[in-house]
Design an enzyme around this catalytic site. Sequence first.
Site, PDB file in Angstrom:
ATOM      1  N   HIS A 137      37.406  92.138 -32.625  1.00 40.54           N
ATOM      2  CA  HIS A 137      38.583  93.004 -32.621  1.00 40.54           C
ATOM      3  C   HIS A 137      39.778  92.409 -33.376  1.00 40.54           C
ATOM      4  O   HIS A 137      40.428  93.088 -34.161  1.00 40.54           O
ATOM      5  CB  HIS A 137      38.962  93.302 -31.164  1.00 40.54           C
ATOM      6  CG  HIS A 137      39.797  94.504 -30.962  1.00 40.54           C
ATOM      7  ND1 HIS A 137      39.840  95.191 -29.769  1.00 40.54           N
ATOM      8  CD2 HIS A 137      40.663  95.165 -31.768  1.00 40.54           C
ATOM      9  CE1 HIS A 137      40.670  96.212 -29.881  1.00 40.54           C
ATOM     10  NE2 HIS A 137      41.186  96.212 -31.083  1.00 40.54           N
ATOM     11  N   TYR A 193      40.666  98.687 -24.181  1.00 43.82           N
ATOM     12  CA  TYR A 193      41.323  99.986 -24.009  1.00 43.82           C
ATOM     13  C   TYR A 193      41.269 100.426 -22.542  1.00 43.82           C
ATOM     14  O   TYR A 193      42.004 101.325 -22.134  1.00 43.82           O
ATOM     15  CB  TYR A 193      40.695 101.066 -24.899  1.00 43.82           C
ATOM     16  CG  TYR A 193      40.832 100.842 -26.404  1.00 43.82           C
ATOM     17  CD1 TYR A 193      41.616  99.816 -26.920  1.00 43.82           C
ATOM     18  CD2 TYR A 193      40.170 101.667 -27.299  1.00 43.82           C
ATOM     19  CE1 TYR A 193      41.722  99.607 -28.291  1.00 43.82           C
ATOM     20  CE2 TYR A 193      40.279 101.468 -28.678  1.00 43.82           C
ATOM     21  CZ  TYR A 193      41.059 100.431 -29.169  1.00 43.82           C
ATOM     22  OH  TYR A 193      41.159 100.239 -30.531  1.00 43.82           O
ATOM     23  N   ASP A 232      35.201 105.742 -31.276  1.00 40.23           N
ATOM     24  CA  ASP A 232      35.716 104.388 -31.476  1.00 40.23           C
ATOM     25  C   ASP A 232      36.312 103.867 -30.170  1.00 40.23           C
ATOM     26  O   ASP A 232      37.326 104.383 -29.689  1.00 40.23           O
ATOM     27  CB  ASP A 232      36.805 104.386 -32.563  1.00 40.23           C
ATOM     28  CG  ASP A 232      37.286 102.978 -32.847  1.00 40.23           C
ATOM     29  OD1 ASP A 232      36.491 102.193 -33.407  1.00 40.23           O
ATOM     30  OD2 ASP A 232      38.426 102.644 -32.482  1.00 40.23           O
TER      31      ASP A 232
END
Length: 324
Positions: free
Chosen positions: A121, A59, A54
């Site tokens: 997201h 990130y 994931d």
Amino acid sequence: MASNKVNEKLQLAEGVHMPVIGLGTWTVFGERGNAQQVKNAVKAAIDAGGRLIDCAWNYGNEAEIGEALQDKLNEGTVKRGDIFITTKLWDTHHNPKLVKRALQDSLRKLKVDYVDLYLFHWPVSFKDGDEIVPRDEHGNVIFSYHDHLDTWKAMEECVDAGLAKTIGISNFNSKQIERILANARIKPVNLQIEVSPYFQNSRIIDFSKSHGLTVTAYAPFGNPARPWKEADQPNALEDETLQKLADKKGKSVAQVILRWHLQRGLAVVPKSITPSRIKQNMEVFDFELNEEEMNTIARLDRNMRVYVEPIALSHPDYPFNEPF
Ligand SMILES: NC(=O)c1ccc[n+]([C@@H]2O[C@H](COP(=O)([O-])OP(=O)(O)OC[C@H]3O[C@@H](n4cnc5c(N)ncnc54)[C@H](OP(=O)(O)O)[C@@H]3O)[C@@H](O)[C@H]2O)c1
């Protein structure tokens, strides 16, 4: 009963199956893990039989994940088709003109030609661009206001272009999901949301399943190491009831929690950078929780959301003011 076998999968679309357990990779905080540790974690997960990774553009570690994947592919340990990769469209890329480019950037970093699942997201848009959290001179986040349906169309075009096998959403509330479902040419196949023993999120899970979406639980332990944890907030991994259950089963509390998620019919993406824990988190297919044990965990719910996303609170599309 959701799953009894290692590598059990949820069907997302014709020919697209998502493993029910994978590795979360959100490790942006210095002491919680750096990019090199993410690389090691991905390799450890694959070695332990994990086949779902994931990821997300924001990130900031897709490149290291790509290196780890490449190493494993070169070793011949796995083939691309064996691995299920999820990544996510960030809040600053909702402008339909930016969507394909953002996914291509993720693909370049991940060193793959396609992702298996591309998630919208968050339903809140920030100022267009590559700055993860754009702020004005007073430190306030700069919002933008793209219509979800326009962004969704651009995500559909990513499927048409072969860049994503399937598309889904994350952190949307039921009204926002309904609007996408009513207008989508290509339906969302998955909703990724926070679910943990202290935040069981049952209404949106039931809603999503009844509308044909599979559900992935993020922060499955409630992310007990989060830097914003308040002192009086309990830690599910130290819960006495769960510890008793774990002792009875000869398993760890983490394994009992993961097993509970799976038996609720969810996929789950625990994050760890610790190889022994990563291995342990995959070893949840050799025991079962009975109905009474499932009910015991159900009673632990305390509606304790840990990903409140305070920077987006004043955005009109902020998702968590609705009942679910
Ligand atoms: N869609 C979204 O908006 C969204 C939001 C948040 C998270 N996510 C995804 O969900 C993933 C998981 O969520 P999260 O990272 O917030 O929290 P989490 O998985 O609930 O918790 C992670 C913490 O649990 C520890 N841990 C993992 N396995 C353990 C075990 N077997 N025993 C004891 N401790 C264990 C980890 O420690 P170590 O790492 O030190 O081993 C880490 O501190 C993220 O990484 C990300 O991929 C998505």
